[in-house]
Design a protein around this motif. Sequence first.
Motif, short mmCIF file in Angstrom:
data_model
loop_
_atom_site.label_atom_id
_atom_site.label_comp_id
_atom_site.label_asym_id
_atom_site.label_seq_id
_atom_site.Cartn_x
_atom_site.Cartn_y
_atom_site.Cartn_z
N LEU A 220 0.87 -1.32 -0.16
CA LEU A 220 -0.06 -0.01 0.14
C LEU A 220 0.87 1.25 0.14
O LEU A 220 0.68 2.23 -0.70
CB LEU A 220 -1.03 0.13 1.33
CG LEU A 220 -1.94 0.92 1.33
CD1 LEU A 220 -2.74 1.01 0.14
CD2 LEU A 220 -2.77 0.91 2.48
N ARG A 221 1.95 1.21 0.77
CA ARG A 221 2.87 2.21 1.07
C ARG A 221 3.39 2.43 -0.74
O ARG A 221 3.92 3.66 -1.07
CB ARG A 221 3.94 2.18 2.02
CG ARG A 221 4.42 3.31 2.56
CD ARG A 221 5.65 3.28 3.36
NE ARG A 221 5.03 3.03 4.85
CZ ARG A 221 5.15 4.00 5.73
NH1 ARG A 221 5.59 5.16 5.24
NH2 ARG A 221 4.71 4.13 6.83
N SER A 222 3.74 1.37 -1.21
CA SER A 222 4.60 1.76 -2.43
C SER A 222 3.49 2.20 -3.33
O SER A 222 4.05 3.00 -4.40
CB SER A 222 5.05 0.14 -2.88
OG SER A 222 4.14 -0.42 -3.71
N GLN A 223 2.47 1.80 -3.34
CA GLN A 223 1.32 2.30 -4.58
C GLN A 223 1.18 3.99 -4.08
O GLN A 223 1.32 4.76 -5.12
CB GLN A 223 -0.05 1.83 -4.19
CG GLN A 223 0.06 0.41 -4.59
CD GLN A 223 -1.42 -0.17 -4.32
OE1 GLN A 223 -2.25 0.24 -3.47
NE2 GLN A 223 -2.10 -0.83 -5.29
N GLU A 224 1.24 4.35 -2.75
CA GLU A 224 0.80 5.74 -2.47
C GLU A 224 2.03 6.52 -2.67
O GLU A 224 1.90 7.89 -2.72
CB GLU A 224 0.37 5.86 -1.01
CG GLU A 224 -1.26 5.13 -1.08
CD GLU A 224 -2.08 5.95 -1.90
OE1 GLU A 224 -1.81 7.35 -2.38
OE2 GLU A 224 -3.01 5.36 -2.73
#
Length: 657
Positions: free
Chosen positions: A554-558
Amino acid sequence: MAKIKDRLDVVEVLSGYMKLQKAGINYKGRCPFHNEKTPSFFVSPERQIWHCFGCGKGGDFFEFVKEIEGVEFREALKILASKAGIELEQFQSKPGESIDAKQKLLEICELATKFFEKQFQSSSGKEALAYLHDRGLTDASITEFRLGWAPNDWESLSVYLQTRGYQEKEIVDAGLAIKRSIESGREGVYDRFRSRIMFPIFEVSGQVVGFTARVFEPSSAKSGQPGLAKTGETMAKYVNTPQTLIYDKSRVLYGLSKAKLDIKKSDRCILVEGNMDALMSFQAGVRNVVASSGTALTPTHLRLLQRYTKNLGFCFDTDQAGAMATRRGIGLALAQQFNISILEIKDPECKDPADYVKKYPAGAGTSGAGGSSWADVVANAKPVIDYYFDRARSSYNPTSAESKKQIISAVAPFIKRLAGSVERAHWISQLSSLLRVPESAVSADIATFKDDLDVYTREDTVSQTPIAQSAPAPHEAPDVINEMILSLVLKAPTLLRDEIMTIEDNLVDDRTTNIIRQVVEEPFDNTQGKPFEFKTFATRFMGEEALQLEFAYLRSQELWQGFDDETLKTEFHNVINTARRRLINTRLTNLQFDVKEAEANKDQNRLTQLAGEFNELARQLILTHHLYGSKEKNKEIVQETEEKTESQVSSTEETSI
Ligand SMILES: [Zn+2]
């Protein structure tokens, strides 16, 4: 549980509790679990998870409901099942207490609430409504808390409920009707609440489980002043639902279902005595408030509050009974290690928070008629010792020995219970200078003082009726640096492959190392048209490991959205260097202890060796600073680490050279 997972969606469930905004493929919002201005709380409908980059909390929607409702898994399951419209017979709580019977009572209470709400439209109801308006309540508050009117009639509610298919016995079991006695010569039941303003009592989850009813006699039924009934001597001002299968007054706090989120956010709960106090406070914008609702505060109430906060602000009525109730509540709360403060209502015309809010409505400001707003009163709460000390000091008469004793007795119980010796010394010295008595004498007095709060401490240990669920264990927040590294690995496994291979041992935790190893071993290659596919990859992991992976994804997406290759590489180096600095710092700290030990032993050889190690670590530390610039996103982390490093390096230098 699988059924619930199928029927509900993480965005849908969370939206019931907070505002979410679509942002690209995910949703974001302001985290309900910590105070923040810019949203760092993200929800992934694709992965069905949520994660806050700020406080680190995250999980599936079960985890969210547990956290926000302050409940354990089973209760969360119940809440979610009812949202999904699934019967939970297999989760029947206790033998003999069928879900059916409880469900029936809940339905009856809900119907009764609707019935009472409607009665405001009757002529007697309109008078009751006018009375509430006169007390300062707005229609919005009346609607939100679902207040109602029980007409002066012996059977209207019972009859209504029977026409809706409920048995007399069930209505009696719900606490709404009473069986007629044999002497009356009549069969059947009659309504418990007549000619009363009804305050529904909500359980934590928001369901009505009982009522508090305030007597009110409309003018059509009597001649006299409005408000309290003329026959007040025989009618109690407030009547509560008796103990039922779903209502236990020692376990329910008025207003908690609405206040719990604000209590969590502000990490503080304001405790008031009456329902009206809670309502008026809520209306004035101070929403982290609950009322003990006419019943004495119990240890169980406090254990319930512990799920949400350890900080309590007491504001009980200003009369003698209120002062006693406060003292007693403080005793109980101290026994459960709450931090306590006292809210002071200084206007003698106001006997309780409800009066105060009415007289100084929100927004009146401090310049008003000599009083500050309720929010100011809350903000200016005094720590409990300060409060009792100041009060005692203002009434102190230096010529009276009795007065000295009173001061000691007012504050001694609190000083005795202080954990910190510095703080204790501070108060002893304060008392000593106020009373003009040597500190040793004050200490001795305090030690031998007969403690009025002990009673409550004991009461708490005796009545250890455990609440259905204890406070959920706080979820350990994942390590940010580990998560940042993993997020970059997931973002660009091919691009960063060479760099990933050079990550040395100990730089990230074992779990992250394991995931990273599997990522690079994955036979993927963009040139062969087989990009790394997260969805399939994620199926290999379970439990905490899977969660860690999801958070990083999720962090990588955001975080790394729209970054070009070069920037991604820079970011990776920066994060890796941050991790390296952290590791070096740990080693430097350990080195300091070794140096101290060697110095104590006067071990010159060891000292020389440690100095060598120190130089090597210092060199490595400098390297981590030189490789790349510091325009990165994780600047704060770097700065923080740097500050720490500098102070440690200098102190290490002092000791070793
Ligand atoms: Zn958060």
